[in-house]
Scaffold this motif. Structure first.
Motif, mmCIF file in Angstrom:
data_model
loop_
_atom_site.group_PDB
_atom_site.id
_atom_site.type_symbol
_atom_site.label_atom_id
_atom_site.label_comp_id
_atom_site.label_asym_id
_atom_site.label_seq_id
_atom_site.Cartn_x
_atom_site.Cartn_y
_atom_site.Cartn_z
ATOM 1 N N ASP A 131 -29.774 -13.791 5.906
ATOM 2 C CA ASP A 131 -28.949 -13.287 7.078
ATOM 3 C C ASP A 131 -29.808 -13.099 8.361
ATOM 4 O OD1 ASP A 131 -29.923 -10.955 6.281
ATOM 5 O OD2 ASP A 131 -28.236 -9.808 6.087
ATOM 6 N N ALA A 132 -31.054 -13.292 8.157
ATOM 7 C CA ALA A 132 -31.884 -12.888 9.376
ATOM 8 C C ALA A 132 -31.714 -13.960 10.496
ATOM 9 C CB ALA A 132 -33.117 -12.684 9.101
ATOM 10 N N PRO A 133 -31.957 -13.779 11.810
ATOM 11 C CA PRO A 133 -31.858 -14.828 12.757
ATOM 12 C C PRO A 133 -33.003 -15.834 12.396
ATOM 13 C CG PRO A 133 -32.656 -12.497 13.830
ATOM 14 C CD PRO A 133 -32.086 -12.372 12.585
ATOM 15 N N ALA A 134 -33.137 -16.750 13.150
ATOM 16 C CA ALA A 134 -33.886 -17.959 13.040
ATOM 17 C C ALA A 134 -35.417 -17.604 13.434
ATOM 18 C CB ALA A 134 -33.516 -19.192 13.656
ATOM 19 N N ASP A 135 -35.301 -16.651 14.520
ATOM 20 C CA ASP A 135 -36.720 -16.283 15.074
ATOM 21 C C ASP A 135 -37.188 -14.911 14.546
ATOM 22 O OD1 ASP A 135 -34.811 -14.846 16.448
ATOM 23 O OD2 ASP A 135 -35.379 -15.015 18.337
ATOM 24 N N THR A 136 -36.510 -14.579 13.331
ATOM 25 C CA THR A 136 -36.806 -13.185 12.794
ATOM 26 C C THR A 136 -38.464 -12.923 12.486
ATOM 27 O OG1 THR A 136 -36.328 -11.714 11.352
ATOM 28 C CG2 THR A 136 -36.481 -13.854 10.441
ATOM 29 N N ASP A 137 -38.817 -11.802 12.641
ATOM 30 C CA ASP A 137 -40.085 -11.428 12.100
ATOM 31 C C ASP A 137 -39.833 -10.632 10.871
ATOM 32 O OD1 ASP A 137 -41.842 -12.511 14.133
ATOM 33 O OD2 ASP A 137 -41.534 -10.796 15.591
ATOM 34 N N GLU A 138 -38.862 -10.575 10.181
ATOM 35 C CA GLU A 138 -38.494 -9.792 9.029
ATOM 36 C C GLU A 138 -39.057 -10.795 7.904
ATOM 37 O OE1 GLU A 138 -34.961 -7.336 6.565
ATOM 38 O OE2 GLU A 138 -34.574 -8.635 8.407
ATOM 39 N N ARG A 139 -40.015 -10.436 7.298
ATOM 40 C CA ARG A 139 -40.606 -11.004 6.129
ATOM 41 C C ARG A 139 -41.103 -10.155 4.989
ATOM 42 N NH1 ARG A 139 -41.764 -14.364 10.513
ATOM 43 N NH2 ARG A 139 -41.446 -16.525 10.263
ATOM 44 N N TYR A 140 -41.104 -10.394 3.808
ATOM 45 C CA TYR A 140 -41.778 -9.714 2.721
ATOM 46 C C TYR A 140 -42.379 -10.454 1.893
ATOM 47 C CZ TYR A 140 -37.834 -6.509 4.300
ATOM 48 O OH TYR A 140 -36.958 -5.829 5.166
ATOM 49 N N ALA A 141 -43.634 -9.799 1.645
ATOM 50 C CA ALA A 141 -44.542 -10.520 0.940
ATOM 51 C C ALA A 141 -44.443 -9.993 -0.618
ATOM 52 C CB ALA A 141 -46.002 -10.325 1.355
ATOM 53 N N LEU A 142 -44.816 -10.823 -1.416
ATOM 54 C CA LEU A 142 -44.964 -10.656 -2.950
ATOM 55 C C LEU A 142 -46.326 -10.231 -3.452
ATOM 56 C CD1 LEU A 142 -42.329 -13.027 -4.386
ATOM 57 C CD2 LEU A 142 -42.197 -10.535 -4.684
ATOM 58 N N LEU A 143 -46.655 -8.977 -4.133
ATOM 59 C CA LEU A 143 -47.810 -8.691 -4.482
ATOM 60 C C LEU A 143 -47.656 -8.626 -6.044
ATOM 61 C CD1 LEU A 143 -49.142 -6.023 -2.170
ATOM 62 C CD2 LEU A 143 -49.739 -8.504 -2.078
ATOM 63 N N THR A 144 -48.835 -8.823 -6.691
ATOM 64 C CA THR A 144 -48.717 -8.535 -8.178
ATOM 65 C C THR A 144 -49.590 -7.198 -8.292
ATOM 66 O OG1 THR A 144 -50.775 -9.790 -8.396
ATOM 67 C CG2 THR A 144 -48.697 -10.644 -8.818
ATOM 68 N N VAL A 145 -49.092 -6.366 -9.304
ATOM 69 C CA VAL A 145 -49.937 -4.958 -9.779
ATOM 70 C C VAL A 145 -50.015 -5.127 -11.101
ATOM 71 C CG1 VAL A 145 -49.844 -2.646 -9.946
ATOM 72 C CG2 VAL A 145 -48.538 -3.796 -8.000
ATOM 73 N N GLN A 146 -51.554 -5.351 -11.476
ATOM 74 C CA GLN A 146 -51.814 -5.470 -12.907
ATOM 75 C C GLN A 146 -53.135 -4.816 -13.315
ATOM 76 O OE1 GLN A 146 -53.164 -9.767 -13.553
ATOM 77 N NE2 GLN A 146 -52.738 -10.066 -11.636
ATOM 78 N N PRO A 147 -53.411 -4.671 -14.386
ATOM 79 C CA PRO A 147 -54.676 -4.138 -14.908
ATOM 80 C C PRO A 147 -56.038 -5.312 -14.590
ATOM 81 C CG PRO A 147 -53.099 -4.037 -16.697
ATOM 82 C CD PRO A 147 -52.454 -4.924 -15.657
ATOM 83 N N ARG A 148 -57.026 -4.452 -14.065
ATOM 84 C CA ARG A 148 -58.314 -5.422 -13.822
ATOM 85 C C ARG A 148 -59.370 -4.707 -14.356
ATOM 86 N NH1 ARG A 148 -56.778 -10.448 -13.285
ATOM 87 N NH2 ARG A 148 -56.061 -11.064 -11.252
ATOM 88 N N VAL A 149 -59.658 -4.834 -15.546
ATOM 89 C CA VAL A 149 -60.742 -3.989 -16.118
ATOM 90 C C VAL A 149 -62.111 -4.181 -15.518
ATOM 91 C CG1 VAL A 149 -62.116 -3.971 -18.243
ATOM 92 C CG2 VAL A 149 -59.522 -4.313 -18.453
ATOM 93 N N ALA A 150 -62.159 -5.564 -14.887
ATOM 94 C CA ALA A 150 -63.704 -5.375 -14.098
ATOM 95 C C ALA A 150 -63.716 -4.466 -12.790
ATOM 96 C CB ALA A 150 -63.968 -6.880 -13.679
ATOM 97 N N ALA A 151 -62.631 -4.115 -12.231
ATOM 98 C CA ALA A 151 -62.586 -3.213 -10.954
ATOM 99 C C ALA A 151 -62.379 -1.750 -11.698
ATOM 100 C CB ALA A 151 -61.659 -3.565 -10.485
ATOM 101 N N GLY A 152 -62.229 -1.670 -13.146
ATOM 102 C CA GLY A 152 -61.933 -0.275 -13.502
ATOM 103 C C GLY A 152 -60.507 0.161 -13.122
ATOM 104 N N SER A 153 -59.614 -0.779 -13.146
ATOM 105 C CA SER A 153 -58.241 -0.523 -12.527
ATOM 106 C C SER A 153 -57.232 -0.740 -13.587
ATOM 107 C CB SER A 153 -58.073 -0.723 -11.372
ATOM 108 O OG SER A 153 -56.431 -0.574 -10.830
ATOM 109 N N LEU A 154 -56.195 -0.208 -13.792
ATOM 110 C CA LEU A 154 -54.933 -0.547 -14.698
ATOM 111 C C LEU A 154 -53.838 -0.740 -13.491
ATOM 112 C CD1 LEU A 154 -55.010 2.136 -17.291
ATOM 113 C CD2 LEU A 154 -56.039 -0.262 -17.215
ATOM 114 N N ALA A 155 -54.002 -0.850 -12.264
ATOM 115 C CA ALA A 155 -52.896 -1.093 -11.351
ATOM 116 C C ALA A 155 -53.179 -1.587 -9.978
ATOM 117 C CB ALA A 155 -51.981 0.218 -11.067
#
Length: 280
Positions: A113-137
């Motif tokens: 429902d946003a107008p054609a010239d809209t700047d309303e955008r949403y990006a998709l990220l993934t959140v996941q464990p990355r053992v090499a970085a020492g992270s679980l999220a």
């Protein structure tokens, strides 16, 4: 340990126990690395303006230190050292982790429902464990390794389907890195006469790893009510050890939300610059 000599190069390659010449020569990241490096080295003699023309460097030997098998049989990673030196005995840093190319995807969702010239955008990220970085999220752009040489857009579409649940034909993906680099190299097309034959892609860690990442973009309109369904959705291939949670962020906040992910920052910079120059 065993040693064999690369045909056409005369370069000795030393292997650890359990790794064969056939496995190494059948590992595309290794043969691609050899081809790219020897091409770049050949430019020293051909180009009198090359900074190393007076005393060119040569690849003199390769020693594979360790390897990893995927599924217990397919070669996945190689860790090696290479002797790249000139006549004066000066060496270039030669520790290399070979894993091959990956792809990354910037997927933007626009409310229907946003107008054609809209700047309303949403990006998709993934959140996941990355053992090499020492992270679980760790929050990052959807990405994945490329199994078959040259199937970058197809691999990107497959990763989007597996990680995001979106069916996107490969032909509808825009290659941001190719758009940015096309014609940017001196002398025209990349890999032409006098040019290093590098991929049109982002190199996140060129000091020690061969990995390069073409960054793809896809934008689509979706019902506004559906946007809320994305955040928190659990996806990924469980039999591959993937435990991925989706996160939806406003495009203007992407630089902050994905600040730890080099792929994300590169994709955002390319997207913004290409839009500014009316190429996207």
């Amino acid at each position: 340990m065993s040693t064999f000599t690369l045909q056409d190069h005369g370069i000795p390659v030393t292997l650890p126990d359990g790794l064969s010449e056939e496995q190494v020569l059948g590992f595309h990241p290794f043969t691609s690395w050899i081809k790219t490096l020897t091409h770049s080295l050949s430019l020293q003699a051909r180009d009198t303006t090359h900074p190393f023309h007076g005393d060119p460097y040569r690849l003199r030997s390769v020693t594979v230190q360790s390897f990893d098998l995927f599924g217990g049989q397919r070669l996945g990673f190689l860790k090696l050292t290479s002797d790249v030196s000139n006549g004066a005995g000066e060496r270039l840093p030669g520790a290399v982790f070979l894993r091959g190319p990956s792809v990354a995807m910037l997927v933007a969702l626009v409310p229907d429902d946003a107008p054609a010239d809209t700047d309303e955008r949403y990006a998709l990220l993934t959140v996941q464990p990355r053992v090499a970085a020492g992270s679980l999220a760790l929050a990052e752009l959807p990405a994945g390794m490329v199994d078959d040489e040259g199937q970058f857009a197809g691999a990107a579409a497959r990763e989007i389907r597996e990680e995001l649940g979106l069916e996107i034909p490969a032909r509808e993906l825009r290659d941001l890195t190719a758009l940015a680099l096309r014609g940017a190299e001196q002398g025209g097309e990349e890999g032409g006469e006098g040019e290093e034959d590098l991929a049109r892609a982002v190199y996140p860690s060129p000091g020690g790893c061969d990995e390069f990442i073409p960054v793809y973009y896809h934008e689509r309109r979706v019902p506004r009510a559906q946007l809320g369904e994305w955040t928190g959705r659990l996806t990924g291939l469980r039999d591959h050890g993937e435990k991925i949670t989706l996160k939806l962020v406003r495009m203007q906040d992407l630089w902050r939300e994905g600040a730890r992910d080099a792929k994300c920052l590169a994709a955002l910079a390319l997207w913004e610059a290409l839009r500014r120059e009316k190429k996207l």
